[in-house]
Design a protein around this motif. Structure first.
Motif, PDB file in Angstrom:
ATOM      1  N   ILE A  67      47.983   3.415  95.348  1.00 45.79           N
ATOM      2  CA  ILE A  67      46.590   3.085  95.042  1.00 45.79           C
ATOM      3  C   ILE A  67      46.572   1.704  94.405  1.00 45.79           C
ATOM      4  O   ILE A  67      47.236   1.475  93.394  1.00 45.79           O
ATOM      5  CB  ILE A  67      45.979   4.132  94.084  1.00 45.79           C
ATOM      6  N   ARG A  68      45.821   0.798  94.999  1.00 44.75           N
ATOM      7  CA  ARG A  68      45.821  -0.596  94.540  1.00 44.75           C
ATOM      8  C   ARG A  68      44.391  -1.051  94.266  1.00 44.75           C
ATOM      9  O   ARG A  68      43.494  -0.845  95.080  1.00 44.75           O
ATOM     10  CB  ARG A  68      46.467  -1.500  95.585  1.00 44.75           C
ATOM     11  N   GLN A  69      44.212  -1.691  93.125  1.00 41.50           N
ATOM     12  CA  GLN A  69      42.913  -2.248  92.767  1.00 41.50           C
ATOM     13  C   GLN A  69      43.100  -3.680  92.283  1.00 41.50           C
ATOM     14  O   GLN A  69      43.958  -3.954  91.443  1.00 41.50           O
ATOM     15  CB  GLN A  69      42.245  -1.425  91.665  1.00 41.50           C
ATOM     16  N   ASN A  70      42.297  -4.583  92.819  1.00 45.56           N
ATOM     17  CA  ASN A  70      42.385  -5.981  92.431  1.00 45.56           C
ATOM     18  C   ASN A  70      41.637  -6.223  91.124  1.00 45.56           C
ATOM     19  O   ASN A  70      40.465  -5.890  90.992  1.00 45.56           O
ATOM     20  CB  ASN A  70      41.815  -6.874  93.532  1.00 45.56           C
ATOM     21  N   LEU A  71      42.348  -6.804  90.143  1.00 47.49           N
ATOM     22  CA  LEU A  71      41.727  -7.136  88.859  1.00 47.49           C
ATOM     23  C   LEU A  71      41.102  -8.519  88.873  1.00 47.49           C
ATOM     24  O   LEU A  71      40.009  -8.737  88.355  1.00 47.49           O
ATOM     25  CB  LEU A  71      42.768  -7.067  87.734  1.00 47.49           C
ATOM     26  N   SER A  72      41.825  -9.487  89.441  1.00 41.95           N
ATOM     27  CA  SER A  72      41.305 -10.852  89.465  1.00 41.95           C
ATOM     28  C   SER A  72      41.946 -11.620  90.608  1.00 41.95           C
ATOM     29  O   SER A  72      43.065 -11.344  91.020  1.00 41.95           O
ATOM     30  CB  SER A  72      41.583 -11.567  88.133  1.00 41.95           C
ATOM     31  N   LYS A  73      41.209 -12.604  91.101  1.00 43.46           N
ATOM     32  CA  LYS A  73      41.721 -13.462  92.174  1.00 43.46           C
ATOM     33  C   LYS A  73      41.039 -14.824  92.065  1.00 43.46           C
ATOM     34  O   LYS A  73      39.808 -14.903  91.968  1.00 43.46           O
ATOM     35  CB  LYS A  73      41.448 -12.844  93.539  1.00 43.46           C
ATOM     36  N   GLU A  74      41.837 -15.881  92.048  1.00 42.61           N
ATOM     37  CA  GLU A  74      41.302 -17.228  91.989  1.00 42.61           C
ATOM     38  C   GLU A  74      42.017 -18.109  93.000  1.00 42.61           C
ATOM     39  O   GLU A  74      43.235 -18.002  93.165  1.00 42.61           O
ATOM     40  CB  GLU A  74      41.463 -17.833  90.590  1.00 42.61           C
ATOM     41  N   ASN A  75      41.249 -18.983  93.649  1.00 40.51           N
ATOM     42  CA  ASN A  75      41.798 -19.922  94.623  1.00 40.51           C
ATOM     43  C   ASN A  75      41.203 -21.295  94.357  1.00 40.51           C
ATOM     44  O   ASN A  75      39.991 -21.433  94.183  1.00 40.51           O
ATOM     45  CB  ASN A  75      41.457 -19.484  96.054  1.00 40.51           C
ATOM     46  N   HIS A  76      42.061 -22.318  94.312  1.00 36.16           N
ATOM     47  CA  HIS A  76      41.591 -23.662  94.011  1.00 36.16           C
ATOM     48  C   HIS A  76      42.298 -24.678  94.908  1.00 36.16           C
ATOM     49  O   HIS A  76      43.495 -24.577  95.157  1.00 36.16           O
ATOM     50  CB  HIS A  76      41.860 -24.025  92.551  1.00 36.16           C
ATOM     51  N   TRP A  77      41.526 -25.690  95.368  1.00 32.03           N
ATOM     52  CA  TRP A  77      42.066 -26.842  96.074  1.00 32.03           C
ATOM     53  C   TRP A  77      41.946 -28.058  95.164  1.00 32.03           C
ATOM     54  O   TRP A  77      40.856 -28.343  94.644  1.00 32.03           O
ATOM     55  CB  TRP A  77      41.296 -27.097  97.367  1.00 32.03           C
ATOM     56  N   VAL A  78      43.039 -28.772  94.952  1.00 30.61           N
ATOM     57  CA  VAL A  78      43.037 -29.960  94.098  1.00 30.61           C
ATOM     58  C   VAL A  78      43.893 -31.046  94.750  1.00 30.61           C
ATOM     59  O   VAL A  78      44.658 -30.786  95.680  1.00 30.61           O
ATOM     60  CB  VAL A  78      43.576 -29.643  92.686  1.00 30.61           C
ATOM     61  N   PHE A  79      43.774 -32.259  94.220  1.00 33.22           N
ATOM     62  CA  PHE A  79      44.550 -33.381  94.744  1.00 33.22           C
ATOM     63  C   PHE A  79      45.781 -33.643  93.877  1.00 33.22           C
ATOM     64  O   PHE A  79      45.841 -33.260  92.705  1.00 33.22           O
ATOM     65  CB  PHE A  79      43.685 -34.644  94.805  1.00 33.22           C
ATOM     66  N   GLY A  80      46.766 -34.299  94.477  1.00 33.14           N
ATOM     67  CA  GLY A  80      47.970 -34.652  93.748  1.00 33.14           C
ATOM     68  C   GLY A  80      48.762 -35.704  94.501  1.00 33.14           C
ATOM     69  O   GLY A  80      48.296 -36.262  95.496  1.00 33.14           O
TER      70      GLY A  80
END
Length: 229
Positions: free
Chosen positions: A156-169
């Motif tokens: 049994i799996r439940q997602n607590l948090s998810k973040e995705n970001h695009w940045v320069f470098g």
């Protein structure tokens, strides 16, 4: 999430299109190559060390020398993929023995393009240095899992948090390759990687961090001449 996936695949398609163009014009390229490599990434400084861990990954790159500059300068494009945080924390009830896991994973994908100065001709030892601009994708997620030891598919799996970001470098590269008969090259080196204005990914603040990493890579390349035969 769909937009993030589309952007990721657009980057890959762009690089593959570059490969096709390079092969098509391979007669004019003395030391051009495509290659794959493994990488080891190590965080450097608080901004990286607080939110990631050393990790393994792989990459793909294209090197296109400029014949008019005596093959001393080349264009470079590529993509890196690595996991910088993968950890599982167990919570066990002392009375019932019921076990719950918290699983956290951080993925790092970097597409880059730039220039490389050094040997790209017919020599055996070809040192080089370069600088690249990059578009970097960070994705981090945390799940709570109730595992089933007899059948992992029944967990049994439940997602607590998810973040995705695009940045320069950007990155600065120092490397060397060993050129075998202008066909196969062993390639290795180190890179200093810097990323700008990444939102803090752990915690509730909106603080911007600027992580930096050191990357060691080693791989193998195939010349355009050999691919055309």
């Amino acid at each position: 999430m769909k937009n993030e996936i589309l952007r990721y695949w657009k980057c890959r398609i762009t690089i593959m299109a570059l490969v096709i163009l390079c092969v098509a014009f391979s007669d004019a390229i003395a030391g051009g190559k495509v290659g794959i490599y493994g990488i080891r990434m190590t965080p450097s400084g608080k901004d990286a060390e607080n939110y990631s861990r050393p990790g393994w990954g792989g990459g793909f790159h294209v090197v296109v020398p400029v014949p008019q500059l005596r093959n001393g300068v080349a264009g470079v494009a590529g993509i890196d993929i690595a996991n910088l945080l993968s950890e599982t924390t167990e919570y066990i009830d002392g009375i019932t023995g019921f076990r719950v896991e918290q699983q956290t994973s951080q993925d790092y994908v970097r597409t880059y393009i730039g220039s490389q100065v050094g040997g790209h001709g017919n020599g055996f030892i070809r040192p080089h240095a370069g600088i690249n601009l990059a578009l970097v994708y960070y994705g981090i997620k945390t799940d709570v899992v109730v595992p089933d030891d007899s059948d992992r598919e029944n967990e049994i799996r439940q997602n607590l948090s998810k973040e995705n970001h695009w940045v320069f470098g950007y990155d600065i590269t120092l490397g060397v390759d060993l050129n075998f008969s202008n066909k196969i090259a062993l390639d290795g080196g180190v890179r200093y990687l810097k990323t700008f204005s990444l939102p803090q990914q752990l915690g509730e603040n909106s603080v911007k961090i600027h992580p930096q990493y050191f990357q060691v890579y080693i791989g193998i390349g195939v010349s355009f001449r050999m691919m055309k035969q």
